[in-house]
Scaffold this motif. Structure first.
Motif, short mmCIF file in Angstrom:
data_model
loop_
_atom_site.label_atom_id
_atom_site.label_comp_id
_atom_site.label_asym_id
_atom_site.label_seq_id
_atom_site.Cartn_x
_atom_site.Cartn_y
_atom_site.Cartn_z
N LEU A 78 15.98 -3.28 -4.24
CA LEU A 78 15.29 -2.89 -5.19
C LEU A 78 13.56 -2.83 -4.98
N ARG A 79 12.85 -1.97 -5.56
CA ARG A 79 11.54 -1.74 -5.48
C ARG A 79 11.01 -1.80 -6.80
N PHE A 80 9.98 -2.91 -6.85
CA PHE A 80 9.29 -3.12 -8.15
C PHE A 80 7.85 -2.88 -8.14
N GLN A 81 7.44 -1.88 -8.69
CA GLN A 81 6.28 -1.40 -8.64
C GLN A 81 5.43 -1.79 -10.00
N ILE A 82 4.61 -2.87 -9.69
CA ILE A 82 3.66 -3.32 -10.63
C ILE A 82 2.35 -2.31 -11.26
N ASN A 83 2.06 -2.14 -12.19
CA ASN A 83 1.00 -1.18 -12.35
C ASN A 83 -0.39 -1.98 -12.48
N HIS A 84 -0.16 -3.03 -13.01
CA HIS A 84 -1.51 -4.01 -13.51
C HIS A 84 -1.31 -5.31 -12.84
N PRO A 85 -2.11 -5.95 -11.81
CA PRO A 85 -2.67 -4.87 -10.59
C PRO A 85 -1.64 -4.49 -9.89
N PRO A 86 -2.02 -3.36 -9.52
CA PRO A 86 -1.21 -2.42 -8.81
C PRO A 86 -0.59 -3.12 -7.57
N GLN A 87 0.59 -3.35 -7.36
CA GLN A 87 1.38 -3.73 -6.04
C GLN A 87 2.71 -3.38 -6.25
N VAL A 88 3.27 -3.70 -5.17
CA VAL A 88 4.99 -3.10 -4.96
C VAL A 88 5.59 -4.32 -4.07
N ILE A 89 6.56 -4.80 -4.73
CA ILE A 89 7.56 -5.85 -4.12
C ILE A 89 8.88 -5.21 -3.76
N VAL A 90 9.33 -5.34 -2.74
CA VAL A 90 10.72 -5.01 -2.46
C VAL A 90 11.66 -5.87 -1.94
N TYR A 91 13.10 -6.01 -2.46
CA TYR A 91 14.00 -7.12 -2.03
C TYR A 91 15.05 -6.25 -1.58
N THR A 92 15.87 -6.66 -0.42
CA THR A 92 16.49 -5.90 0.40
C THR A 92 18.06 -6.21 -0.23
N SER A 93 18.28 -7.48 -0.84
CA SER A 93 19.70 -7.85 -1.01
C SER A 93 20.23 -8.07 0.50
N ASP A 94 21.58 -8.15 0.65
CA ASP A 94 22.26 -8.05 1.81
C ASP A 94 22.26 -6.91 2.58
N THR A 95 21.88 -6.78 3.83
CA THR A 95 21.80 -5.39 4.43
C THR A 95 21.90 -5.54 5.68
N SER A 96 22.48 -4.60 6.52
CA SER A 96 22.25 -4.42 7.88
C SER A 96 20.97 -3.39 7.96
N PRO A 97 20.27 -3.25 8.91
CA PRO A 97 19.15 -2.45 9.19
C PRO A 97 19.43 -0.99 8.61
N SER A 98 18.59 -0.46 7.68
CA SER A 98 19.11 0.82 7.16
C SER A 98 17.56 1.78 6.97
N PRO A 99 17.81 2.76 7.45
CA PRO A 99 16.46 3.89 7.33
C PRO A 99 16.21 4.10 5.72
N VAL A 100 17.61 3.94 4.77
CA VAL A 100 17.07 3.99 3.34
C VAL A 100 16.37 3.00 2.99
N VAL A 101 16.73 1.64 3.28
CA VAL A 101 16.05 0.58 3.00
C VAL A 101 14.38 0.32 3.31
N THR A 102 14.26 0.99 4.58
CA THR A 102 12.91 1.22 5.07
C THR A 102 12.03 2.21 4.32
N ARG A 103 12.65 3.09 3.84
CA ARG A 103 12.04 4.17 3.15
C ARG A 103 11.90 3.46 1.67
N LEU A 104 12.47 2.73 1.04
CA LEU A 104 12.42 2.22 -0.03
C LEU A 104 11.03 1.33 0.15
N ALA A 105 10.91 0.42 1.18
CA ALA A 105 9.96 -0.49 1.33
C ALA A 105 8.72 0.12 1.72
N ALA A 106 8.57 1.42 1.99
CA ALA A 106 7.21 1.87 2.55
C ALA A 106 5.94 1.63 1.72
N GLY A 107 5.07 0.98 2.56
CA GLY A 107 3.79 0.51 1.94
C GLY A 107 3.80 -0.59 0.81
#
Length: 124
Positions: free
Chosen positions: A22-51
């Motif tokens: 999950l990617r939580f993008q908070i608008n005020h103040p602007p910030q992003v928090i990503v939670y992977t859950s259980d996962t093997s390394p994954s390019p999809v998760v890496t893209r979701l976590a970008a920045g």
């Protein structure tokens, strides 16, 4: 899901049963928090976590559907996140996990703990 204050997006994680990161993008103040859950390394998760300001990544170990601290740190580094929180880890290995992650990630690394609270204002 999107509101004026928050946008939540997700991607499939790589686990033995269906699991979402999950990617939580908070608008005020602007910030992003990503939670992977259980996962093997994954390019999809890496893209979701970008920045992201904070990546909360499981480190249950080197088994199907899970990641090691080194793998979590490599994901954080590739994604360009600012902070890495390790979660879902063997308690007796806590300090070793920080050391392993620090070999691959230059940002701040810390461990999740029961009842840990993080102020969103301190993430920026």
């Amino acid at each position: 899901l999107e509101t004026p204050e928050l946008r939540i997006t997700c991607s499939p994680a790589q686990h033995l049963i269906p699991c979402l990161a999950l990617r939580f993008q908070i608008n005020h103040p602007p910030q992003v928090i990503v939670y992977t859950s259980d996962t093997s390394p994954s390019p999809v998760v890496t893209r979701l976590a970008a920045g992201a300001d904070l990546l909360i990544h499981e480190t249950a170990g080197d088994s199907a559907g899970h990641s090691t601290a080194s793998q979590a740190a490599k994901t954080a580094e590739k994604a360009g996140v600012r902070r890495l929180m390790l979660i879902h880890y063997p308690v007796d290995e806590a300090q070793r996990l920080i050391t392993q992650a620090a070999e691959h990630f230059r940002g701040e690394i810390f461990l999740a703990e029961d009842l840990l609270r993080i102020s969103l204002t301190t993430l920026r």
